[in-house]
Motif scaffolding. Structure first.
Motif, PDB file in Angstrom:
ATOM      1  N   LYS A   1       1.041  -1.011  -0.110  1.00  0.00           N
ATOM      2  CA  LYS A   1      -0.031  -0.037   0.022  1.00  0.00           C
ATOM      3  C   LYS A   1       0.706   1.096   0.015  1.00  0.00           C
ATOM      4  O   LYS A   1       1.748   1.422   0.843  1.00  0.00           O
ATOM      5  N   ILE A   2       0.622   2.077  -0.866  1.00  0.00           N
ATOM      6  CA  ILE A   2       1.392   3.447  -1.163  1.00  0.00           C
ATOM      7  C   ILE A   2       0.621   4.692  -0.859  1.00  0.00           C
ATOM      8  O   ILE A   2       1.225   5.862  -0.427  1.00  0.00           O
ATOM      9  N   GLN A   3      -0.659   4.699  -0.847  1.00  0.00           N
ATOM     10  CA  GLN A   3      -1.500   5.907  -0.730  1.00  0.00           C
ATOM     11  C   GLN A   3      -2.941   5.379  -0.277  1.00  0.00           C
ATOM     12  O   GLN A   3      -3.333   4.097  -0.373  1.00  0.00           O
ATOM     13  N   ASP A   4      -3.555   6.289   0.151  1.00  0.00           N
ATOM     14  CA  ASP A   4      -5.119   5.900   0.827  1.00  0.00           C
ATOM     15  C   ASP A   4      -5.930   7.371   0.306  1.00  0.00           C
ATOM     16  O   ASP A   4      -5.258   8.161   0.231  1.00  0.00           O
ATOM     17  N   GLY A   5      -7.086   7.082   0.248  1.00  0.00           N
ATOM     18  CA  GLY A   5      -8.173   8.105   0.009  1.00  0.00           C
ATOM     19  C   GLY A   5      -8.229   8.707  -1.508  1.00  0.00           C
ATOM     20  O   GLY A   5      -7.417   7.968  -2.122  1.00  0.00           O
TER      21      GLY A   5
ATOM     22  N   VAL B   1      -6.684  12.158   0.039  1.00  0.00           N
ATOM     23  CA  VAL B   1      -5.333  11.510  -0.245  1.00  0.00           C
ATOM     24  C   VAL B   1      -4.253  11.663   0.630  1.00  0.00           C
ATOM     25  O   VAL B   1      -3.950  12.795   1.020  1.00  0.00           O
ATOM     26  N   ARG B   2      -3.646  10.635   1.068  1.00  0.00           N
ATOM     27  CA  ARG B   2      -2.631  10.838   1.845  1.00  0.00           C
ATOM     28  C   ARG B   2      -1.574   9.638   1.392  1.00  0.00           C
ATOM     29  O   ARG B   2      -1.929   8.497   1.185  1.00  0.00           O
ATOM     30  N   SER B   3      -0.409   9.928   1.381  1.00  0.00           N
ATOM     31  CA  SER B   3       0.573   9.112   0.917  1.00  0.00           C
ATOM     32  C   SER B   3       1.577   8.379   2.055  1.00  0.00           C
ATOM     33  O   SER B   3       1.899   9.217   2.908  1.00  0.00           O
ATOM     34  N   ARG B   4       2.238   7.440   1.627  1.00  0.00           N
ATOM     35  CA  ARG B   4       2.918   6.824   2.622  1.00  0.00           C
ATOM     36  C   ARG B   4       4.323   7.401   2.364  1.00  0.00           C
ATOM     37  O   ARG B   4       4.687   7.878   1.068  1.00  0.00           O
ATOM     38  N   LYS B   5       5.180   7.321   3.329  1.00  0.00           N
ATOM     39  CA  LYS B   5       6.577   7.708   3.164  1.00  0.00           C
ATOM     40  C   LYS B   5       7.384   6.646   2.121  1.00  0.00           C
ATOM     41  O   LYS B   5       7.394   5.443   2.217  1.00  0.00           O
ATOM     42  N   ALA B   6       8.141   7.557   1.272  1.00  0.00           N
ATOM     43  CA  ALA B   6       8.901   6.810   0.005  1.00  0.00           C
ATOM     44  C   ALA B   6       9.641   5.512   0.721  1.00  0.00           C
ATOM     45  O   ALA B   6       9.785   4.474   0.298  1.00  0.00           O
TER      46      ALA B   6
ATOM     47  N   VAL C   1       9.827   1.407   0.145  1.00  0.00           N
ATOM     48  CA  VAL C   1      10.964   0.924  -0.378  1.00  0.00           C
ATOM     49  C   VAL C   1      11.434  -0.381   0.599  1.00  0.00           C
ATOM     50  O   VAL C   1      11.747  -1.521   0.157  1.00  0.00           O
ATOM     51  N   ASN C   2      11.355  -0.116   1.850  1.00  0.00           N
ATOM     52  CA  ASN C   2      11.785  -0.818   2.795  1.00  0.00           C
ATOM     53  C   ASN C   2      10.839  -2.202   2.781  1.00  0.00           C
ATOM     54  O   ASN C   2      11.264  -3.333   3.027  1.00  0.00           O
ATOM     55  N   GLU C   3       9.499  -1.898   2.756  1.00  0.00           N
ATOM     56  CA  GLU C   3       8.642  -3.113   2.863  1.00  0.00           C
ATOM     57  C   GLU C   3       8.753  -3.967   1.519  1.00  0.00           C
ATOM     58  O   GLU C   3       8.797  -5.077   1.541  1.00  0.00           O
TER      59      GLU C   3
END
Length: 198
Positions: free
Chosen positions: A158-162, A179-184, A188-190
């Motif tokens: 999952k990279i973004q929601d909304g 829209v809210r985005s996950r930290k890059a 990458v780590n996941e």
């Protein structure tokens, strides 16, 4: 702390309805619960806790969400029933009034699933983990998935929601928020972790 019943770990079944985002979040809840001493069982098993990760994208999806919550209570009337996800955000007050739901966990609160269940067990009182989804700018970081707990070969990240579009026919912005985005670096780590685990 490990929660037990009759000298065994409490069994939790997660029933997932809806989209791939819900699937990702269900897998993440499984990880969190497993890491905290709960036993994850199949959704059709007799469990101590049933979590229904609901959907509300259509009227039929909402109807199915209510049916699954009722079915869980019918399967084990003594079980704790947790309504989670989009239907909670769409019909929060309706669900709060139902006698077949013990805990409600809305979107952007699923990261607190362990706390929600523990508090209900400890206090034996209804718990409400819900926020006005359109008033938050926080991306709900649920942590990296553990491949060992996944029941499929393909992993979702999952990279973004909304959504910001508010189309007349779509409920997504109302139940998942803006829209809210996950930290890059978290993405990458996941991804790297999943690749390393095959």
């Amino acid at each position: 702390m490990i929660y037990e019943k009759n000298d065994r770990k409490l069994r939790i079944a997660i029933i997932n309805l809806g989209c791939k985002v819900n699937k990702y979040e269900s897998d993440s809840m499984k990880d969190k619960l497993s890491e905290n001493g709960f036993e994850i069982v199949e959704e059709d098993s007799i469990a101590d806790v049933y979590i229904v990760n609901t959907c509300s994208v259509t009227n039929m999806a909402q109807k199915k969400s209510r049916q699954m919550l009722r079915r869980a209570k019918k399967t084990n009337p003594d079980a704790i029933i947790v309504a989670a996800g989009c239907y909670v955000n769409a019909e929060h007050d309706v669900l709060k009034a139902e006698n077949f739901v013990d805990v409600v966990v809305g979107n952007n609160c699923k990261k607190d699933i362990v706390t929600a269940i523990r508090e209900y067990i400890d206090n034996q009182s209804e718990k409400d983990y819900y926020i006005d989804i359109n008033k938050t700018k926080e991306y709900e970081e649920m942590g990296s998935l553990a491949v060992a707990n996944m029941d499929h070969r393909r992993a979702y990240v999952k990279i973004q929601d909304g959504c910001n579009q508010f189309c007349s026919y779509c409920i997504i912005p109302y139940v998942r928020g803006r829209v809210r985005s996950r930290k890059a670096e978290d993405i990458v780590n996941e991804t790297k972790k999943l690749m390393q685990q095959g």
